[in-house]
Design an enzyme around this catalytic site. Structure first.
Site, PDB file in Angstrom:
ATOM      1  N   ASP A 144       0.856  -1.181   0.000  1.00 44.43           N
ATOM      2  CA  ASP A 144       0.000   0.000   0.000  1.00 44.43           C
ATOM      3  C   ASP A 144       0.896   1.236   0.000  1.00 44.43           C
ATOM      4  O   ASP A 144       2.032   1.189   0.505  1.00 44.43           O
ATOM      5  CB  ASP A 144      -0.909   0.018   1.232  1.00 44.43           C
ATOM      6  CG  ASP A 144      -1.871   1.196   1.216  1.00 44.43           C
ATOM      7  OD1 ASP A 144      -2.764   1.220   0.351  1.00 44.43           O
ATOM      8  OD2 ASP A 144      -1.711   2.107   2.048  1.00 44.43           O
TER       9      ASP A 144
ATOM     10  N   GLU B 207       0.867   5.584   0.762  1.00 40.63           N
ATOM     11  CA  GLU B 207       0.179   6.811   1.161  1.00 40.63           C
ATOM     12  C   GLU B 207       0.729   7.935   0.291  1.00 40.63           C
ATOM     13  O   GLU B 207       1.935   7.971  -0.003  1.00 40.63           O
ATOM     14  CB  GLU B 207       0.392   7.117   2.643  1.00 40.63           C
ATOM     15  CG  GLU B 207      -0.222   6.092   3.588  1.00 40.63           C
ATOM     16  CD  GLU B 207      -1.714   5.892   3.414  1.00 40.63           C
ATOM     17  OE1 GLU B 207      -2.407   6.846   2.986  1.00 40.63           O
ATOM     18  OE2 GLU B 207      -2.191   4.781   3.687  1.00 40.63           O
TER      19      GLU B 207
ATOM     20  N   HIS C 236      -4.960   3.901   6.951  1.00 40.91           N
ATOM     21  CA  HIS C 236      -4.229   4.956   6.269  1.00 40.91           C
ATOM     22  C   HIS C 236      -2.787   5.070   6.754  1.00 40.91           C
ATOM     23  O   HIS C 236      -2.157   6.124   6.618  1.00 40.91           O
ATOM     24  CB  HIS C 236      -4.967   6.292   6.362  1.00 40.91           C
ATOM     25  CG  HIS C 236      -6.358   6.215   5.791  1.00 40.91           C
ATOM     26  ND1 HIS C 236      -6.613   5.991   4.454  1.00 40.91           N
ATOM     27  CD2 HIS C 236      -7.572   6.266   6.402  1.00 40.91           C
ATOM     28  CE1 HIS C 236      -7.926   5.939   4.260  1.00 40.91           C
ATOM     29  NE2 HIS C 236      -8.525   6.098   5.418  1.00 40.91           N
TER      30      HIS C 236
ATOM     31  N   ASP D 232      -2.336  -0.970   6.449  1.00 39.74           N
ATOM     32  CA  ASP D 232      -3.286  -1.251   5.379  1.00 39.74           C
ATOM     33  C   ASP D 232      -2.847  -2.469   4.569  1.00 39.74           C
ATOM     34  O   ASP D 232      -3.682  -3.277   4.137  1.00 39.74           O
ATOM     35  CB  ASP D 232      -3.428  -0.040   4.454  1.00 39.74           C
ATOM     36  CG  ASP D 232      -4.330   1.038   5.039  1.00 39.74           C
ATOM     37  OD1 ASP D 232      -4.853   0.834   6.150  1.00 39.74           O
ATOM     38  OD2 ASP D 232      -4.509   2.088   4.389  1.00 39.74           O
TER      39      ASP D 232
END
Length: 245
Positions: free
Chosen positions: A65, A67, A207, A212
């Protein structure tokens, strides 16, 4: 407050943390050229056809993942952090995890800080994008990638790879959102939170890229059981089903 940046234990991470004598580091110079060469070599051949015959319950994959500062790399948004965990079949390998923040050339919007806990100062003290990308791809190796709503992550990875090394992502990438749409076509929504709740997976640290990735890995494990009941046994079987979904 989110945890501080962590990377893998590779050479360049050791260099950043003072694990290599400064005299050696000065002789070698900045790692930019080596990083670029490594990333380019990673992208030359990742779609080996024999992988399609791999049983899904034996598949080595990396669930990841990102951000980011926003949703559009084409309009200047940038990656803020990488998080990933290695899985074998449906088993998450707790000692095979990766996380790092990276420097952002654009300011971190206030709403992104509120959502992710990542501040402007944290990115200023983080490794460069090229270093973070190098360490992330080193962790990934030749593994199949898994992500939720992967179009977002692919777009940012491709933008970062092109910007730093003039290459595109060539790894096979499985999207758990696409899996959910095939397995549960009548669901009202396919957001990560909704799907986690539907499978009884505890939600924590949303997040944060690593957390995540861990939750997405648990979701993937649940879907492996669902796919087995539909006689989808190999990666090739899965691609065939998704192509007709």
């Amino acid at each position: 407050m989110r945890e501080p940046a962590r990377g893998n234990t590779g050479f360049w991470n050791s260099l950043r943390q003072g694990g290599v004598p400064s005299a050696i580091a000065s002789i070698m110079g900045a790692p930019t050229a080596q990083h670029m060469a490594f990333i380019r070599s990673m992208m030359r051949e990742q779609r080996r056809p024999e992988v399609l015959h791999t049983p899904l319950n034996e598949l080595n994959a990396v669930v990841f993942d990102l951000e980011t500062t926003g949703f559009s790399p084409q309009h200047g948004d940038e990656i803020l952090s990488f998080g990933a965990v290695r899985i074998n079949g449906g088993v998450m390998l707790d000692n095979e995890q990766f996380y790092t923040l990276v420097q952002s050339k654009v300011s971190v919007p206030e709403h992104i800080t509120e959502l992710t806990g990542i501040t402007q100062q944290m990115t200023m003290d983080a490794p460069s994008l090229l270093e973070g990308l190098h360490d992330f791809m080193s962790f990934v190796g030749g593994s199949v990638l898994v992500a939720h709503a992967s179009a977002h992550d692919r777009a940012f990875l491709n933008a970062a790879l092109w910007r730093t090394s003039k290459v595109r992502l060539t790894h096979r990438l499985i999207d758990t959102m696409m899996l959910a749409r095939w397995l549960e076509p009548s669901r009202p929504g396919y957001g990560l939170d909704e799907l986690l709740e539907s499978k009884g997976i505890p939600i924590y640290g949303r997040h944060h890229a690593l957390e995540d990735a861990k939750m997405t890995a648990q979701l993937w494990s649940c879907y492996l059981e669902d796919m087995s009941r539909k006689n989808v046994e190999t990666l090739g079987d899965l691609y065939t089903q998704l192509s007709h979904a």
